[in-house]
Design a protein around this motif. Structure first.
Motif, short mmCIF file in Angstrom:
data_model
loop_
_atom_site.label_atom_id
_atom_site.label_comp_id
_atom_site.label_asym_id
_atom_site.label_seq_id
_atom_site.Cartn_x
_atom_site.Cartn_y
_atom_site.Cartn_z
N ARG A 1 0.35 -0.72 0.27
CA ARG A 1 -0.21 -0.24 0.03
C ARG A 1 0.57 1.09 0.37
O ARG A 1 0.49 2.26 -0.76
CB ARG A 1 -0.95 0.01 1.59
N MET A 2 1.98 1.17 -0.05
CA MET A 2 2.82 2.09 -0.01
C MET A 2 3.45 2.86 -1.04
O MET A 2 3.66 1.55 -1.91
CB MET A 2 4.38 1.82 0.92
N THR A 3 3.15 3.61 -1.80
CA THR A 3 4.45 5.06 -2.83
C THR A 3 5.43 5.35 -2.85
O THR A 3 5.09 6.05 -1.69
CB THR A 3 3.07 5.20 -3.71
N VAL A 4 6.42 4.98 -3.35
CA VAL A 4 7.54 5.65 -2.91
C VAL A 4 7.98 6.58 -4.24
O VAL A 4 7.54 5.73 -5.52
CB VAL A 4 9.20 4.88 -2.57
N ILE A 5 8.59 7.67 -4.27
CA ILE A 5 8.10 8.37 -5.45
C ILE A 5 10.26 8.31 -5.73
O ILE A 5 10.69 8.37 -4.34
CB ILE A 5 7.54 9.56 -5.30
N THR A 6 10.46 7.79 -6.68
CA THR A 6 12.19 7.95 -6.57
C THR A 6 12.46 8.94 -7.52
O THR A 6 12.15 9.18 -8.81
CB THR A 6 12.72 6.19 -7.38
#
Length: 129
Positions: free
Chosen positions: A107-112
């Motif tokens: 459920r986690m979104t990581v912007i890279t």
């Protein structure tokens, strides 16, 4: 030479709103995913949002979902971060950048970030009463 310029930062009370803009020169914005990152004092830089080339996909770090909205106007070479319901923990220097990426972990979104990305100089956002 690519040049990115942020505008719209400032000081707002908790619950307030700000709209950041990033205008690019030296590139064709249509070719890029673009995003926003922030760095609070004593913390590492983190991704806030990323928007796909034609704005069909918009991605947010979990703590800002429902409060922040990103958009873009390719014909103006500009993208935006509308920030509502601001909290003191949103206080940071905000940076716009090209070539952001997205990683979904459950459920986690990581912007890279990308090593190939171009960056603005950063703009201060302070949320304080």
């Amino acid at each position: 030479q690519v040049h990115l310029v942020e505008s719209g930062g400032g000081v707002v009370p908790p619950g307030g709103s700000l709209r950041l803009s990033c205008t690019a020169s030296g590139l064709t914005l249509d070719d890029y995913y673009v995003g926003w990152f922030r760095q609070a004092p004593g913390k590492e830089r983190e991704g806030v949002s990323c928007i796909s080339r034609a704005a069909g996909g918009k991605y947010y770090e979990n703590s800002v979902k429902g409060r922040f909205t990103t958009s873009r106007e390719n014909d103006k070479n500009t993208w935006y971060l509308e920030m509502n319901s601001l909290k003191p923990e949103d206080t940071a220097v905000y940076y716009c950048a090209t070539d952001c990426g997205i990683v979904t972990l459950g459920r986690m979104t990581v912007i890279t970030e990308s090593a190939a990305g171009s960056w603005g100089q950063g703009i201060q956002v302070t949320v304080s009463s």
